[in-house]
Design a protein around this motif. Structure first.
Motif, PDB file in Angstrom:
ATOM      1  N   ALA A  83       0.824  -1.218   0.000  1.00  0.00           N
ATOM      2  CA  ALA A  83       0.000   0.000   0.000  1.00  0.00           C
ATOM      3  C   ALA A  83       0.853   1.261   0.000  1.00  0.00           C
ATOM      4  N   GLU A  84       2.064   1.173   0.536  1.00  0.00           N
ATOM      5  CA  GLU A  84       2.939   2.352   0.626  1.00  0.00           C
ATOM      6  C   GLU A  84       3.803   2.535  -0.617  1.00  0.00           C
ATOM      7  N   MET A  85       3.695   1.646  -1.583  1.00  0.00           N
ATOM      8  CA  MET A  85       4.473   1.713  -2.829  1.00  0.00           C
ATOM      9  C   MET A  85       5.975   1.649  -2.578  1.00  0.00           C
ATOM     10  N   THR A  86       6.386   0.970  -1.506  1.00  0.00           N
ATOM     11  CA  THR A  86       7.811   0.855  -1.189  1.00  0.00           C
ATOM     12  C   THR A  86       8.323  -0.577  -1.300  1.00  0.00           C
ATOM     13  N   GLN A  87       7.409  -1.547  -1.394  1.00  0.00           N
ATOM     14  CA  GLN A  87       7.784  -2.958  -1.524  1.00  0.00           C
ATOM     15  C   GLN A  87       7.054  -3.533  -2.741  1.00  0.00           C
ATOM     16  N   TRP A  88       7.827  -4.087  -3.672  1.00  0.00           N
ATOM     17  CA  TRP A  88       7.254  -4.587  -4.924  1.00  0.00           C
ATOM     18  C   TRP A  88       7.715  -6.016  -5.195  1.00  0.00           C
ATOM     19  N   ASP A  89       6.785  -6.838  -5.654  1.00  0.00           N
ATOM     20  CA  ASP A  89       7.119  -8.184  -6.123  1.00  0.00           C
ATOM     21  C   ASP A  89       6.791  -8.294  -7.608  1.00  0.00           C
ATOM     22  N   PHE A  90       7.796  -8.661  -8.412  1.00  0.00           N
ATOM     23  CA  PHE A  90       7.615  -8.902  -9.844  1.00  0.00           C
ATOM     24  C   PHE A  90       7.744 -10.401 -10.092  1.00  0.00           C
ATOM     25  N   THR A  91       6.687 -10.988 -10.632  1.00  0.00           N
ATOM     26  CA  THR A  91       6.672 -12.420 -10.929  1.00  0.00           C
ATOM     27  C   THR A  91       7.024 -12.626 -12.396  1.00  0.00           C
ATOM     28  N   LEU A  92       8.041 -13.448 -12.653  1.00  0.00           N
ATOM     29  CA  LEU A  92       8.517 -13.654 -14.011  1.00  0.00           C
ATOM     30  C   LEU A  92       7.584 -14.577 -14.787  1.00  0.00           C
ATOM     31  N   ARG A  93       7.521 -14.393 -16.100  1.00  0.00           N
ATOM     32  CA  ARG A  93       6.757 -15.286 -16.972  1.00  0.00           C
ATOM     33  C   ARG A  93       7.309 -16.702 -16.864  1.00  0.00           C
ATOM     34  N   ALA A  94       6.426 -17.667 -16.888  1.00  0.00           N
ATOM     35  CA  ALA A  94       6.855 -19.064 -16.794  1.00  0.00           C
ATOM     36  C   ALA A  94       7.725 -19.465 -17.975  1.00  0.00           C
ATOM     37  N   ASP A  95       7.504 -18.831 -19.134  1.00  0.00           N
ATOM     38  CA  ASP A  95       8.266 -19.188 -20.331  1.00  0.00           C
ATOM     39  C   ASP A  95       9.382 -18.194 -20.646  1.00  0.00           C
ATOM     40  N   ALA A  96       9.756 -17.356 -19.680  1.00  0.00           N
ATOM     41  CA  ALA A  96      10.810 -16.373 -19.924  1.00  0.00           C
ATOM     42  C   ALA A  96      12.151 -17.076 -20.082  1.00  0.00           C
ATOM     43  N   LYS A  97      12.794 -16.871 -21.222  1.00  0.00           N
ATOM     44  CA  LYS A  97      14.055 -17.554 -21.529  1.00  0.00           C
ATOM     45  C   LYS A  97      15.016 -16.609 -22.228  1.00  0.00           C
ATOM     46  N   PHE A  98      16.303 -16.875 -22.031  1.00  0.00           N
ATOM     47  CA  PHE A  98      17.294 -16.261 -22.894  1.00  0.00           C
ATOM     48  C   PHE A  98      17.223 -16.939 -24.250  1.00  0.00           C
ATOM     49  N   ASN A  99      17.872 -16.352 -25.220  1.00  0.00           N
ATOM     50  CA  ASN A  99      17.721 -16.866 -26.580  1.00  0.00           C
ATOM     51  C   ASN A  99      18.525 -18.124 -26.876  1.00  0.00           C
ATOM     52  N   ASN A 100      19.230 -18.646 -25.867  1.00  0.00           N
ATOM     53  CA  ASN A 100      19.828 -19.978 -25.988  1.00  0.00           C
ATOM     54  C   ASN A 100      18.970 -21.037 -25.322  1.00  0.00           C
ATOM     55  N   GLY A 101      17.786 -20.640 -24.818  1.00  0.00           N
ATOM     56  CA  GLY A 101      16.860 -21.588 -24.204  1.00  0.00           C
ATOM     57  C   GLY A 101      16.930 -21.666 -22.704  1.00  0.00           C
ATOM     58  N   ARG A 102      17.958 -21.059 -22.077  1.00  0.00           N
ATOM     59  CA  ARG A 102      18.037 -21.117 -20.620  1.00  0.00           C
ATOM     60  C   ARG A 102      16.971 -20.232 -19.990  1.00  0.00           C
ATOM     61  N   ALA A 103      16.326 -20.748 -18.938  1.00  0.00           N
ATOM     62  CA  ALA A 103      15.280 -19.994 -18.255  1.00  0.00           C
ATOM     63  C   ALA A 103      15.869 -18.749 -17.585  1.00  0.00           C
ATOM     64  N   ILE A 104      15.141 -17.657 -17.649  1.00  0.00           N
ATOM     65  CA  ILE A 104      15.520 -16.432 -16.939  1.00  0.00           C
ATOM     66  C   ILE A 104      15.010 -16.543 -15.506  1.00  0.00           C
ATOM     67  N   THR A 105      15.890 -16.300 -14.549  1.00  0.00           N
ATOM     68  CA  THR A 105      15.518 -16.390 -13.144  1.00  0.00           C
ATOM     69  C   THR A 105      15.615 -15.019 -12.472  1.00  0.00           C
ATOM     70  N   ALA A 106      15.105 -14.974 -11.246  1.00  0.00           N
ATOM     71  CA  ALA A 106      15.186 -13.737 -10.474  1.00  0.00           C
ATOM     72  C   ALA A 106      16.638 -13.327 -10.234  1.00  0.00           C
ATOM     73  N   GLU A 107      17.537 -14.308 -10.112  1.00  0.00           N
ATOM     74  CA  GLU A 107      18.949 -13.989  -9.924  1.00  0.00           C
ATOM     75  C   GLU A 107      19.529 -13.292 -11.159  1.00  0.00           C
ATOM     76  N   ASP A 108      19.026 -13.626 -12.354  1.00  0.00           N
ATOM     77  CA  ASP A 108      19.474 -12.930 -13.562  1.00  0.00           C
ATOM     78  C   ASP A 108      19.053 -11.466 -13.539  1.00  0.00           C
ATOM     79  N   VAL A 109      17.849 -11.211 -13.037  1.00  0.00           N
ATOM     80  CA  VAL A 109      17.373  -9.829 -12.934  1.00  0.00           C
ATOM     81  C   VAL A 109      18.241  -9.055 -11.946  1.00  0.00           C
ATOM     82  N   LYS A 110      18.513  -9.686 -10.801  1.00  0.00           N
ATOM     83  CA  LYS A 110      19.358  -9.034  -9.794  1.00  0.00           C
ATOM     84  C   LYS A 110      20.742  -8.754 -10.370  1.00  0.00           C
TER      85      LYS A 110
END
Length: 517
Positions: A83-110
């Motif tokens: 409610a305070e707009m200070t904590q956000w959770d972004f959920t990745l697409r289940a099919d999110a992948k790099f172009n070599n086929g490896r799944a994109i994870t939250a650690e990649d975003v970080k």
């Protein structure tokens, strides 16, 4: 922020000789001309051509619709703030992948965001992450090994902790510079090619091959679109790409500012779109000379913006009537109102109200020294002289200019601005909130600060935009800047192209483009 020569701020060397690009392309291959990018690394993308490539080779957590600039899912499928707009959770697409086929994870975003924010990073996008908790010790002092406010509570969830409310966070993260990158490719050692030359991406296209003058992009695995490929031809500048278009070798190219007026070539369409880049003259309101709002208003009323636009820039720009650029959600056509109407008589009245029979002080006009800005400064000087205001011109070499207007010695000075993300927040918060990161005018208003803070806390978009619009009008009521012009992107498109929509950043979404014949 310095605007590129492609939007007409300065004269640039050009090589406009058309190249022999080759035979007529297949019906499903789009041929595009851009200025040669300095890098294909999205973190370094700044110019329109670099942004165009970054948008197609990489995907950030969010993206913008080219026509409306509405925020859309990209690598993230959804997001949820507190409610305070200070904590956000972004959920990745289940099919999110790099172009070599490896799944994109939250650690990649970080990893992607820490790479940009890390102390010593050359990426200009780092400043857009300063609201994240732990930014200062990680980015400014280097005392922290990690960006504490970005965590991965689950493989498909990225959590953001902010030091202050920011309802615009999804828009911030849609900047193409934040395209998600894989650590193993970025940090690969020779004989692997440099990431900046042969990147492994996360976007809708893959760089299949390249030569010294071309990039061959094909749809990423699983991507559905009408095009079979995009061939990108690299030129010295927009004049070179335009010459290639005129020679019949391209389907799309920008029109250089000095060639906007000629008739559109046969077998093509001309497109124009307001570009998010703007030109102001700002006052150093901390200087006692400009403390009285009536004197600032006199100067604003004395400047003939319409004449400057028509005589110096022509169709390359539009007159600017406020702070938020046309094409940005929340834009107001005339936020400045009557105070920005050219009225030399009223300007003289205001000067007399402030100074009586005493001559007004001499205005020092500060600008980067090139032919275009010399012409703008001389026009302003003549306008102010008509209103009885003496002006001295203080040109500075472009290489020294940005340091100068951070010095506190500037008076009335040229200010170019391109927002990092397409919302009113990206104009108002950095430039006019007290202590804002780019508040080089020294403007301060508790009412404006409160409205921007309320907008950053507001989940309802309509109410948020209303707060930003009110803040913009309050800023312009105090006239800390003279709005001069908003630039435009002019491009030519071959008649076989359908579905190409220019964005406010001079780019387009090739996944929606199809070709006739």
């Amino acid at each position: 922020m310095a605007l590129a020569c492609v939007v007409g701020l300065a004269g640039c060397e050009s090589d406009s000789s058309p190249r022999a690009i080759g035979p007529k392309p297949p019906a499903d291959v789009l041929r595009v001309g851009v200025e040669r990018p300095g890098s294909l690394d999205p973190a370094q993308a700044q110019k329109p051509g670099e942004l165009l490539l970054a948008e197609h080779l990489f995907s950030p957590l969010t993206k913008f619709d080219a026509a409306t600039l509405a925020i859309q899912p990209a690598v993230a499928a959804q997001w949820q703030p507190n409610a305070e707009m200070t904590q956000w959770d972004f959920t990745l697409r289940a099919d999110a992948k790099f172009n070599n086929g490896r799944a994109i994870t939250a650690e990649d975003v970080k990893y992607t965001l820490e790479r940009i924010a890390r102390r010593g990073s050359p990426s200009r996008a780092a400043a857009q992450l300063q609201m994240i908790t732990g930014f200062a010790p990680f980015s400014l002092t280097g005392r922290a090994d990690t960006l504490a406010g970005v965590t991965a509570p689950a493989p498909n969830v990225v959590h953001f902790s902010l030091d202050q409310p920011l309802s615009a966070l999804p828009a911030v993260l849609g900047n193409p510079a934040f395209g998600i990158v894989p650590k193993e490719s970025v940090e690969a050692q020779p004989p692997s090619p440099p990431f900046s030359d042969q990147p492994l991406g996360s976007g809708p296209f893959v760089l299949e091959s390249r030569t010294d003058s071309t990039l061959h992009l094909v749809p990423a695995p699983g991507a559905q679109m009408p095009l079979k490929a995009v061939d990108v031809y690299l030129a010295h500048d927009s004049a070179g790409s335009y010459a290639d278009f005129l020679g019949g070798g391209l389907d799309w190219a920008e029109v250089p500012p000095d060639q906007i007026e000629p008739a559109t070539p046969k077998s093509s369409q001309e497109r124009s779109q307001p570009y998010a880049g703007e030109l102001f003259y700002a006052f150093n309101v901390k200087n006692p000379k400009y403390a009285d709002v009536r004197f600032r208003e006199a100067i604003v009323r004395a400047v003939d913006r319409e004449a400057i636009v028509q005589v110096i820039y022509g169709s390359a720009v539009l007159p600017l009537g406020g702070i938020v650029a046309a094409g940005i959600p929340g834009y107001q056509a005339d936020a400045c109102g009557a105070k920005c109407v050219h009225d030399p008589a009223r300007a003289r009245e205001l000067v007399k109200e402030v100074f009586g029979e005493t001559p007004p002080p001499e205005v020092q006009l500060d600008f980067n020294d090139d032919l275009t800005q010399q012409a703008v400064a001389r026009a302003i000087q003549a306008n102010l002289k008509e209103a009885g205001i003496p002006v001295a011109l203080r040109p500075k070499p472009f290489s020294d200019y940005s340091q100068f207007f951070d010095s506190g010695q500037q008076e009335m000075f040229r200010l170019g601005w391109i927002p990092a993300y397409p919302t009113p927040d990206a104009f108002l918060a950095p430039l006019f909130v007290t202590g804002g990161s780019d508040n080089v005018s020294g403007f301060s208003s508790p009412e404006v600060d409160a409205l921007v803070a309320a907008a950053r806390l507001e989940p309802d978009e309509a109410k948020r935009m209303a707060a930003y619009q009110q803040a913009e009008k309050l800023v312009m009521d105090q006239v800390p800047v003279v709005p001069i012009a908003q630039f435009q992107t002019h491009a030519v498109v071959s008649d076989r192209v359908e579905g190409l929509q220019l964005s406010a950043y001079g780019t387009f979404d090739a996944t929606k483009v199809s070709l006739k014949g």
